[in-house]
Write an enzyme that holds these catalytic residues in place. Sequence first.
Site, short mmCIF file in Angstrom:
data_model
loop_
_atom_site.label_atom_id
_atom_site.label_comp_id
_atom_site.label_asym_id
_atom_site.label_seq_id
_atom_site.Cartn_x
_atom_site.Cartn_y
_atom_site.Cartn_z
N GLU A 82 -18.97 -12.55 33.21
CA GLU A 82 -19.94 -11.88 34.06
C GLU A 82 -21.49 -12.32 33.94
O GLU A 82 -22.44 -11.93 34.76
CB GLU A 82 -20.04 -10.49 34.07
CG GLU A 82 -18.72 -9.72 34.65
CD GLU A 82 -18.43 -8.30 34.27
OE1 GLU A 82 -18.99 -7.74 33.41
OE2 GLU A 82 -17.61 -7.63 35.04
N PRO A 121 -20.28 0.69 41.65
CA PRO A 121 -20.44 -0.83 41.42
C PRO A 121 -19.98 -1.23 40.15
O PRO A 121 -20.12 -0.38 39.20
CB PRO A 121 -21.71 -1.09 42.11
CG PRO A 121 -22.45 0.30 41.89
CD PRO A 121 -21.57 1.44 42.12
N GLU A 132 -8.26 0.65 34.85
CA GLU A 132 -7.98 -0.67 35.51
C GLU A 132 -7.92 -1.82 34.66
O GLU A 132 -8.13 -2.00 33.59
CB GLU A 132 -8.85 -0.83 36.70
CG GLU A 132 -10.32 -1.28 36.17
CD GLU A 132 -11.25 -1.92 37.49
OE1 GLU A 132 -10.64 -1.85 38.51
OE2 GLU A 132 -12.37 -2.22 37.26
N ASP A 156 -10.28 5.23 36.57
CA ASP A 156 -11.45 4.61 36.60
C ASP A 156 -11.63 3.99 37.92
O ASP A 156 -12.37 3.01 37.85
CB ASP A 156 -11.87 4.10 35.32
CG ASP A 156 -11.05 2.79 35.08
OD1 ASP A 156 -10.24 2.44 35.76
OD2 ASP A 156 -11.57 2.01 34.26
N1 LIG Z 1 -24.94 6.31 31.38
C1 LIG Z 1 -24.98 5.35 30.41
N2 LIG Z 1 -25.99 5.11 29.82
C2 LIG Z 1 -26.00 4.14 29.00
N3 LIG Z 1 -25.15 3.02 29.08
C3 LIG Z 1 -24.10 3.32 29.73
C4 LIG Z 1 -23.87 4.47 30.61
N4 LIG Z 1 -22.57 4.23 31.23
C5 LIG Z 1 -22.03 3.35 30.80
N5 LIG Z 1 -22.91 2.57 29.97
C6 LIG Z 1 -22.50 1.27 29.20
O1 LIG Z 1 -22.65 0.35 30.17
C7 LIG Z 1 -21.63 -0.68 30.06
C8 LIG Z 1 -20.90 -0.72 31.68
O2 LIG Z 1 -20.16 0.61 31.49
P1 LIG Z 1 -18.52 0.66 32.08
O3 LIG Z 1 -18.04 2.13 31.67
O4 LIG Z 1 -17.62 -0.62 31.42
O5 LIG Z 1 -18.74 0.52 33.57
P2 LIG Z 1 -17.71 0.21 34.63
O6 LIG Z 1 -16.38 0.57 34.33
O7 LIG Z 1 -18.43 1.20 35.84
O8 LIG Z 1 -18.02 -1.44 35.32
C9 LIG Z 1 -20.79 -0.49 29.04
O9 LIG Z 1 -21.42 -0.93 27.70
C10 LIG Z 1 -21.29 1.32 28.67
O10 LIG Z 1 -21.16 1.51 27.22
N1 LIG Z 2 -13.59 -9.22 43.48
C1 LIG Z 2 -13.18 -8.32 42.80
N2 LIG Z 2 -13.87 -8.09 41.76
C2 LIG Z 2 -13.18 -6.97 41.04
C3 LIG Z 2 -12.41 -6.00 41.40
N3 LIG Z 2 -12.14 -5.12 40.58
C4 LIG Z 2 -12.64 -5.26 39.64
N4 LIG Z 2 -13.40 -6.37 39.77
C5 LIG Z 2 -14.47 -7.36 38.91
C6 LIG Z 2 -15.75 -6.77 38.84
C7 LIG Z 2 -16.26 -7.13 37.44
O1 LIG Z 2 -16.58 -8.36 37.11
C8 LIG Z 2 -14.72 -6.68 36.58
C9 LIG Z 2 -14.73 -5.32 36.29
O2 LIG Z 2 -15.01 -4.44 37.16
P1 LIG Z 2 -15.49 -2.89 37.03
O3 LIG Z 2 -15.71 -2.28 38.40
O4 LIG Z 2 -14.68 -1.99 36.20
O5 LIG Z 2 -16.73 -3.14 36.28
O6 LIG Z 2 -13.94 -6.92 37.51
C10 LIG Z 2 -11.61 -6.35 42.99
O7 LIG Z 2 -10.92 -5.51 43.50
N5 LIG Z 2 -12.13 -7.28 43.56
#
Ligand SMILES: Nc1ncnc2c1ncn2[C@@H]1O[C@H](COP(=O)(O)OP(=O)(O)O)[C@@H](O)[C@H]1O
Ligand SMILES: Nc1nc2c(ncn2[C@H]2C[C@H](O)[C@@H](COP(=O)(O)O)O2)c(=O)[nH]1
Length: 212
Positions: A147, A12, A35, A86
């Site tokens: 967000e 998520p 992405e 990712d």
């Molecule tokens: N294992 C972890 N421990 C602490 N901080 C993390 C960890 N994984 C990610 N983060 C931090 O949390 C935030 C969200 O990570 P991100 O990789 O962008 O998540 P996602 O791609 O799943 O949305 C970023 O600021 C990242 O540096």
């Molecule tokens: N409704 C949707 N929101 C999406 C989708 N893919 C990404 N997102 C949104 C959620 C976060 O605010 C941001 C980045 O996504 P991460 O999962 O990388 O944190 O974009 C989607 O397909 N539908």
Amino acid sequence: MKQVPFIAVEGPIGAGKTTLAAMLANRLGFPVVKEIVEENPFIESFYENMEDWSFQLEMFFLCSRYKQLTHTVNGYIGKGQPVISDYHMYKNLIFSERTLHGVERDKYRQIYQVLTGDLPRPNVIIYIRASLDTLLQRIARRGRPFEEGMDPAYLKQLIEDYDAAMGKLSAGTDGSSTVLLTIDGDEVDFVKNEEQFETIASQIKELVYESI
Ligand SMILES: Nc1ncnc2c1ncn2[C@@H]1O[C@H](COP(=O)(O)OP(=O)(O)O)[C@@H](O)[C@H]1O
Ligand SMILES: Nc1nc2c(ncn2[C@H]2C[C@H](O)[C@@H](COP(=O)(O)O)O2)c(=O)[nH]1
């Protein structure tokens, strides 16, 4: 015959997908597919009013991911080169089944099938699970303005949707055969704990070089 390693990191919002995908790509020497988020012209409007903007937003994500995956197939997978991404295309359905309704959802489902039916699926999914508290903290740390006002109930629902979807993918009920590696994102800190990161990297290496 061996499959070309195609690894997707899922979980998520805020679970750490982009972070782990980049770390693994660097460690294993694989190209990373990231992405497109900020470029989505509907994302701010979506978080202000989901009802009005969800169709535009989901369609943009679907089309941009379709295009990106097509390039990935032509540039890497089709040439026998491993890739780490990712996201998994199935993410489109996880979100759209939650945000779309009625005719728009029906039309979206049809377009999803047409666009993704013949695309290759990842053979390994790394699924990062995390609690609502952890996700909220990480989303806040990431600091994307759009967000900031995210409803925790939306995120909580997505946690449940992800659990259901990953269970389905691992059981192969969507027709794919995928190895699922689940990481407890509350307990395993692959950013600060090198040993924990190395364990994940070794597991992936083993899967990639021995099982696939
Ligand atoms: N294992 C972890 N421990 C602490 N901080 C993390 C960890 N994984 C990610 N983060 C931090 O949390 C935030 C969200 O990570 P991100 O990789 O962008 O998540 P996602 O791609 O799943 O949305 C970023 O600021 C990242 O540096
Ligand atoms: N409704 C949707 N929101 C999406 C989708 N893919 C990404 N997102 C949104 C959620 C976060 O605010 C941001 C980045 O996504 P991460 O999962 O990388 O944190 O974009 C989607 O397909 N539908």
